[in-house]
Enzyme design. Sequence first.
Site, short mmCIF file in Angstrom:
data_model
loop_
_atom_site.label_atom_id
_atom_site.label_comp_id
_atom_site.label_asym_id
_atom_site.label_seq_id
_atom_site.Cartn_x
_atom_site.Cartn_y
_atom_site.Cartn_z
N LYS A 42 6.93 -11.88 38.04
CA LYS A 42 8.40 -11.91 37.99
C LYS A 42 8.91 -13.34 38.13
O LYS A 42 9.86 -13.75 37.47
CB LYS A 42 9.00 -11.04 39.11
CG LYS A 42 8.71 -9.58 38.98
CD LYS A 42 9.72 -8.92 38.08
CE LYS A 42 9.26 -7.66 37.58
NZ LYS A 42 9.54 -6.49 37.32
N LYS A 65 3.21 -2.80 24.53
CA LYS A 65 3.42 -1.43 25.02
C LYS A 65 4.87 -1.02 24.74
O LYS A 65 5.74 -1.88 24.57
CB LYS A 65 3.08 -1.34 26.51
CG LYS A 65 4.04 -2.05 27.42
CD LYS A 65 3.73 -1.71 28.88
CE LYS A 65 4.87 -2.17 29.76
NZ LYS A 65 4.71 -1.91 31.15
N LYS A 124 11.78 -0.45 26.44
CA LYS A 124 13.14 -0.70 25.97
C LYS A 124 13.39 -2.19 25.82
O LYS A 124 14.09 -2.62 24.92
CB LYS A 124 14.12 -0.14 26.99
CG LYS A 124 14.84 1.06 26.47
CD LYS A 124 15.99 1.37 27.35
CE LYS A 124 15.84 2.80 27.80
NZ LYS A 124 16.75 3.20 28.82
#
Length: 331
Positions: free
Chosen positions: A113, A192, A195
Site C-alpha cells: 500500500k 486478476k 473493478k
Amino acid sequence: MKKERILSGMRPSGKLHLGNYLGALSDWVKQQEKYECFFMIADWHALTDRTDTRQIHQDTQDMLIDWLAAGLSPQESTLFLQSQIPEHAELHLILSMITPVSWLERCPTYKEKLEIGQENNYGLLGYPVLQTADILMYKASKVPVGEDQLPHLELSREIARRFNYLYGNIFPEPEPLRYDAVKVLGLDGKKKMSKSYSNEIALSEEPRLIEKKVLGMFTDPRKIYLKDPGHPEECNVYSYHRIFGPSWGKDLDGIFQDCREGRLPCTRCKKDLAQVLIKALAPFRERRKELEANPSELEKILAEGKKAASEVARATSDEVRKAMHISSAQG
Ligand code: TRP
C-alpha cells in the site's frame, strides 16, 4: 455435535463481480453446511482506502445483496456489519497494546500500500490488528481466506498467542481455511478481475453489457484468419469456457479441436460465451431486483445479524476485561 465456527469478511466494494464469486463467495456458500459461519461486511476496514465516505452505505447494501443472491443464507449464517458491533473497536484497541509495531511494519500488504502511494496513517498500519479483533472476537477456529490474506492470519495467530501468554488462554489460534476456488482472469486476460482495472463482469451485469464486454475480449493474437490454428490453451475466452461450460452442445474437447484446426471463428466463440454467461448470471440479476425492491428485508437481515454477533461480542469483551482486571462495560 457442535459445528466448528468460522469467520470471514470482505471490504464493501459495491457490486461484486465474477472474480469475487468464483474466488471467494462460492466457497463461503459451501462452507455454510459444514461450519457455524459468521460473515462480516468490513466497513471500518474500508476506511483505510478512502476518506470520502459518501458511497459506503450504498456499497454495503450492494455487497449484502450480492451475498444473498449468491446463496449466503441469514437462516444458516450470521451476516453482519462490522461497524454495528463496537466491541470490535474495543478489542482492536486492547490488542494494539500488545502488538509490536515491527510486526505490522513487515506486513507485505502494508508495504504494498505504501509503494502505491497510499497515505501512511495509523489505521493502515493497524489494519491487521482490527482484522485480528474481528476473528478473535468470535473465537473462530478457521478463517476462509485467499493467498493475499495469509500474512494477516499469521499475525492474528501471533497476537492471539501473545494475549493468551499474558492474560490466560482465551483465544484459539485461527487457522486459514484455504479457498477451494477457481481463479478467473479479468476480461483483459492479463490481470486478476478487479473493478480498479475495469476488467470485470458484475454478477448482476445486464445481458447487453455482458455481450459487449465479452465481444471485446482478446483472443489468441496468433489467430488472424479463421483457418489459422488457434491456441485455446492460451486463450482467455477458452479459459472462461472451461469454467462455465460450452453452450453449443459440443464438449470442451470439441471447442478445443475446432479452434486448433481453424474451424471456429473467434466471434462465434465469444458470442457463445456471452450467452453462457447471460444464462449463468440470470438468477443473480433476478434476485438482485427482488432485493433492491425490498430494502426492509435487508435491514431485517442486518438487524438479526447484529443481535447474534453482539451476543458473542459482549461475552468476549467481558471475558477479556475480566482477564485483564478492567471493569466490565455491561450494566
Ligand atoms: N482484510 C480482508 C480483505 O481485504 C477483509 C477482512 C476484514 C477479513 N476482517 C476480516 C477477512 C476477518 C477475514 C477475517 O479481504
